[in-house]
Scaffold this active site. Structure first.
Site, PDB file in Angstrom:
ATOM      1  CG  ASP A   1      -5.892   6.006   8.185  1.00 11.65           C
ATOM      2  OD1 ASP A   1      -5.017   5.146   8.378  1.00 11.65           O
ATOM      3  OD2 ASP A   1      -5.653   7.119   7.685  1.00 11.65           O
TER       4      ASP A   1
ATOM      5  CE  LYS B   1      -6.362  -0.672   6.072  1.00 12.65           C
ATOM      6  NZ  LYS B   1      -6.849   0.712   6.187  1.00 12.65           N
TER       7      LYS B   1
ATOM      8  CG  ASN C   1       2.017   2.793   2.314  1.00 14.19           C
ATOM      9  OD1 ASN C   1       2.208   1.678   2.792  1.00 14.19           O
ATOM     10  ND2 ASN C   1       1.463   2.976   1.141  1.00 14.19           N
TER      11      ASN C   1
ATOM     12  N   GLY D   1      -0.547   2.440   8.727  1.00 17.08           N
ATOM     13  CA  GLY D   1      -0.450   2.570  10.181  1.00 17.08           C
ATOM     14  C   GLY D   1      -1.698   1.923  10.744  1.00 17.08           C
ATOM     15  CG  HIS D   2      -2.910  -1.477   9.741  1.00 16.16           C
ATOM     16  ND1 HIS D   2      -3.031  -2.639   9.037  1.00 16.16           N
ATOM     17  CD2 HIS D   2      -3.031  -0.480   8.826  1.00 16.16           C
ATOM     18  CE1 HIS D   2      -3.219  -2.355   7.747  1.00 16.16           C
ATOM     19  NE2 HIS D   2      -3.206  -1.049   7.602  1.00 16.16           N
TER      20      HIS D   2
ATOM     21  CD  GLN E   1      -1.529   1.454   1.819  1.00 15.64           C
ATOM     22  OE1 GLN E   1      -1.374   0.413   1.194  1.00 15.64           O
ATOM     23  NE2 GLN E   1      -0.806   1.732   2.886  1.00 15.64           N
TER      24      GLN E   1
ATOM     25  NE  ARG F   1       0.288  13.123   5.870  1.00 16.56           N
ATOM     26  CZ  ARG F   1       0.258  12.692   4.618  1.00 16.56           C
ATOM     27  NH1 ARG F   1       0.206  13.564   3.626  1.00 16.56           N
ATOM     28  NH2 ARG F   1       0.269  11.409   4.334  1.00 16.56           N
TER      29      ARG F   1
HETATM   30  P1  GDP Z   1      -6.289   1.190   9.901  1.00 13.16           P
HETATM   31  O1  GDP Z   1      -5.172   1.870   9.213  1.00 13.16           O
HETATM   32  O2  GDP Z   1      -7.416   0.857   8.984  1.00 13.16           O
HETATM   33  O3  GDP Z   1      -5.864  -0.005  10.715  1.00 13.16           O
HETATM   34  O4  GDP Z   1      -6.886   2.249  10.927  1.00 13.16           O
HETATM   35  P2  GDP Z   1      -6.031   3.228  11.917  1.00 13.16           P
HETATM   36  O5  GDP Z   1      -5.463   2.401  13.014  1.00 13.16           O
HETATM   37  O6  GDP Z   1      -5.111   4.059  11.120  1.00 13.16           O
HETATM   38  O7  GDP Z   1      -7.170   4.197  12.414  1.00 13.16           O
HETATM   39  C1  GDP Z   1      -8.310   3.716  13.074  1.00 13.16           C
HETATM   40  C2  GDP Z   1      -8.366   4.337  14.480  1.00 13.16           C
HETATM   41  O8  GDP Z   1      -9.650   4.122  15.012  1.00 13.16           O
HETATM   42  C3  GDP Z   1      -7.403   3.682  15.463  1.00 13.16           C
HETATM   43  O9  GDP Z   1      -6.995   4.666  16.369  1.00 13.16           O
HETATM   44  C4  GDP Z   1      -8.261   2.628  16.159  1.00 13.16           C
HETATM   45  O10 GDP Z   1      -7.825   2.326  17.469  1.00 13.16           O
HETATM   46  C5  GDP Z   1      -9.587   3.328  16.198  1.00 13.16           C
HETATM   47  N1  GDP Z   1     -10.769   2.473  16.122  1.00 13.16           N
HETATM   48  C6  GDP Z   1     -10.969   1.331  15.412  1.00 13.16           C
HETATM   49  N2  GDP Z   1     -12.241   0.922  15.530  1.00 13.16           N
HETATM   50  C7  GDP Z   1     -12.870   1.795  16.335  1.00 13.16           C
HETATM   51  C8  GDP Z   1     -14.203   1.930  16.821  1.00 13.16           C
HETATM   52  O11 GDP Z   1     -15.096   1.158  16.505  1.00 13.16           O
HETATM   53  N3  GDP Z   1     -14.464   3.017  17.637  1.00 13.16           N
HETATM   54  C9  GDP Z   1     -13.505   3.918  17.978  1.00 13.16           C
HETATM   55  N4  GDP Z   1     -13.836   4.940  18.762  1.00 13.16           N
HETATM   56  N5  GDP Z   1     -12.247   3.820  17.545  1.00 13.16           N
HETATM   57  C10 GDP Z   1     -11.930   2.786  16.730  1.00 13.16           C
HETATM   58  P1  IMO Z   2      -3.591   2.515   6.262  1.00 12.22           P
HETATM   59  O1  IMO Z   2      -3.163   1.102   5.903  1.00 12.22           O
HETATM   60  C1  IMO Z   2      -4.504   6.512   4.775  1.00 12.22           C
HETATM   61  C2  IMO Z   2      -2.177   7.920   1.337  1.00 12.22           C
HETATM   62  C3  IMO Z   2      -1.192   9.055   1.538  1.00 12.22           C
HETATM   63  C4  IMO Z   2      -1.259   9.729   0.175  1.00 12.22           C
HETATM   64  C5  IMO Z   2      -1.395   8.538  -0.768  1.00 12.22           C
HETATM   65  C6  IMO Z   2      -0.081   8.082  -1.407  1.00 12.22           C
HETATM   66  O2  IMO Z   2      -3.157   2.954   7.608  1.00 12.22           O
HETATM   67  O3  IMO Z   2      -5.040   2.700   5.998  1.00 12.22           O
HETATM   68  P2  IMO Z   2       2.001   6.730  -0.460  1.00 12.22           P
HETATM   69  O4  IMO Z   2       2.970   7.062   0.640  1.00 12.22           O
HETATM   70  O5  IMO Z   2       1.271   5.460  -0.273  1.00 12.22           O
HETATM   71  O6  IMO Z   2       2.616   6.844  -1.832  1.00 12.22           O
HETATM   72  O7  IMO Z   2       0.903   7.931  -0.392  1.00 12.22           O
HETATM   73  O8  IMO Z   2      -1.950   7.481   0.009  1.00 12.22           O
HETATM   74  N1  IMO Z   2      -1.994   6.761   2.233  1.00 12.22           N
HETATM   75  C7  IMO Z   2      -2.800   6.446   3.245  1.00 12.22           C
HETATM   76  N2  IMO Z   2      -3.880   7.109   3.745  1.00 12.22           N
HETATM   77  N3  IMO Z   2      -4.132   5.319   5.309  1.00 12.22           N
HETATM   78  C8  IMO Z   2      -3.071   4.654   4.815  1.00 12.22           C
HETATM   79  O9  IMO Z   2      -2.736   3.419   5.230  1.00 12.22           O
HETATM   80  C9  IMO Z   2      -2.329   5.230   3.758  1.00 12.22           C
HETATM   81  N4  IMO Z   2      -1.235   4.853   3.052  1.00 12.22           N
HETATM   82  C10 IMO Z   2      -1.045   5.804   2.117  1.00 12.22           C
HETATM   83  O10 IMO Z   2      -1.630   9.920   2.566  1.00 12.22           O
HETATM   84  O11 IMO Z   2      -2.423  10.492   0.058  1.00 12.22           O
HETATM   85 MG    MG Z   3      -4.052   3.629   9.309  1.00 13.82          MG
END
Ligand code: GDP
Ligand code: IMO
Ligand code: MG
Length: 427
Positions: free
Chosen positions: A13, A16, A38, A40-41, A223, A302
């Protein structure tokens, strides 16, 4: 510079999706190489927000071919609903390529994930419940189902039988669940075959031919480094290799082809699920990071655990991935703190430790050693260049760069595509 890897440097998270989307317009292929839904981008384009789970973030860039590599585990129902969801929003998904060697998350893998977690009780991992671990376990046990198996009913039936032979014993005798019928699973899986057929390809061949032609290929990790099955905080990890080497095995591309490895690094730290997290905050600062940063899981909804930046982890990510660059995200979230603590080392059983301990016991005992950096109060979300940042924000970035061991080549100051400061070009 044909192939780049972009991966999470912390516990996932990090942003990416946004970083991949930013480069999507300038690369020919974006490839997921491990993990599954698993992930969520989040990608924000103008006033549109997309949550991608299985599809590479390059799907939103019209010129780019999105690829799901052999190392990914694919839940067909999730893939098809993600595709139709995007089609309804006017996104063309016809270029998608899906490896015939990718493993399928079957309904029984999802069941096993959920019952195993329940059985573990307070020792649970806190998985996403998407069947990821059990599907990789079947792959390693050589009882997995691959995408190509959908096109041979006889082989598919034999493989599902082999997988369920043992699993049904465990489900009924140990977990007190009903047995799963082979023909029901086979029927469900065969129902996906025609719908997936247009996308199935020999992605290893396609990607290597593209690299021969000097096309640009971007590998998008799911991840993060500390969730890696080998290099993460085992057993509180996912079941794949998000680290850079995973791109080679998960896509069938040799390491000699990869010229750049970009670590996505949040300006603070978050983690979802169970496991050690030295800089975790349980006070109003943690609550503020969660609120301002919108730190709620894209996949499971969560709340994310939040804490200060941990330079020990960033250095570790540089090492195990051979990072050439960092993309520092969410710097804007830190606006408003008078002073910002940054973890520069750990104290473990009374000793100062500069590097991540390999021992799980030591890591569980690690207490952060903080250095206080001066904060800033100016809104930085409109900053377009490093010079636009307030002096203290510049110093914060420079300090992180110094501690983390690789240049920070881009900075995120907001979720949108254009809310990014580019320092060194990635391409
Ligand atoms: P990922 O799983 O690595 O792709 O990241 P997620 O999408 O799960 O979580 C990153 C969150 O931060 C998302 O809601 C993005 O829209 C947000 N985000 C990404 N870069 C920035 C940033 O530079 N500033 C802010 N405020 N939000 C960001
Ligand atoms: P992105 O790509 C954050 C965590 C789960 C759990 C552990 C194992 O959005 O960054 P799994 O279902 O993979 O067997 O769970 O890994 N986890 C993540 N945490 N971002 C993710 O993906 C994750 N994918 C799995 O919360 O602790
Ligand atoms: Mg994510």
């Amino acid at each position: 510079m044909p192939a780049l890897v972009l991966l999470g440097a912390q516990w996932g998270d990090e942003g990416k999706g946004k970083a991949t989307d930013l480069l999507g317009g300038s690369v020919d292929y974006v490839v997921r190489y491990q993990g599954g839904n698993n992930a969520g981008h989040t990608v924000v384009v103008g006033d549109q927000k997309y949550a991608l789970h299985l599809l590479p973030s390059g799907i939103l860039s019209p010129g780019c071919t999105p690829v799901i590599g052999n190392g990914v585990v694919v839940d067909p129902s999730v893939l098809l609903s993600e595709l139709s969801g995007l089609n309804e929003r006017g996104v063309d998904t016809s270029k998608l390529l899906l490896s015939g060697n990718a493993h399928i998350i079957t309904p029984y893998n999802v069941t096993v994930d959920k019952v195993t977690e329940r059985f573990l009780g307070k020792r649970k991992i806190g998985t996403t419940g998407r069947g990821i671990g059990p599907t990789y376990a079947d792959k390693i046990n050589r009882v997995g189902i691959r995408v190509q198996d959908l096109y041979d009913e006889s082989i598919l039936t034999q493989k599902v039988e082999a997988a369920l032979d043992v699993k049904n014993q465990i489900l009924t005798k140990l977990y007190n669940r009903r047995a799963i019928a082979v023909d029901q699973v086979v029927e469900e899986l065969l129902g996906y075959a025609d719908k997936l057929a247009p996308y199935v390809a020999d992605t290893v061949l396609v990607l290597n031919q593209a690299l021969e032609e000097d096309k640009v290929v971007l590998f998008e990790g799911g991840q993060g480094t500390l969730l890696d099955i080998d290099h993460g905080t085992y057993p509180f990890v996912t079941s794949s290799n998000p680290t850079a080497g995973g791109a080679c095995t998960g896509a069938g591309v040799g390491p000699t082809k990869i010229s750049r490895v970009i670590g996505i690094l949040k300006a603070y730290t978050t983690r979802v699920g169970a496991g050690p997290f030295p800089t975790e905050l349980f006070d109003e600062d943690g609550e503020a990071l969660r609120r301002i940063g919108g730190e709620r899981g894209v996949t499971t909804g969560r709340d994310r655990r939040c804490g200060w930046f941990d330079a020990v982890i960033a250095r570790y990510a540089t090492r195990v991935n051979g990072l050439t660059d960092f993309f520092l995200t969410k710097l804007d979230v830190l606006t408003g703190w008078e002073q910002i603590p940054v973890c520069v080392a750990y104290e473990i059983d009374g000793k100062r430790v500069e590097e991540l301990p390999y021992s799980q016991t030591d890591f569980h005992h690690a207490k952060p050693v903080y250095e206080m950096l001066p904060g800033w109060s100016e809104d930085i979300s409109k900053a377009k260049s490093f010079a636009d940042l307030p002096k203290n924000a510049q110093s914060y970035v420079k300090a992180l760069e110094e501690m983390s061991g690789a240049p920070i080549s881009a900075i995120g100051v907001g979720p949108g595509r254009d809310e990014t400061i580019e320092i060194n070009s990635f391409l």
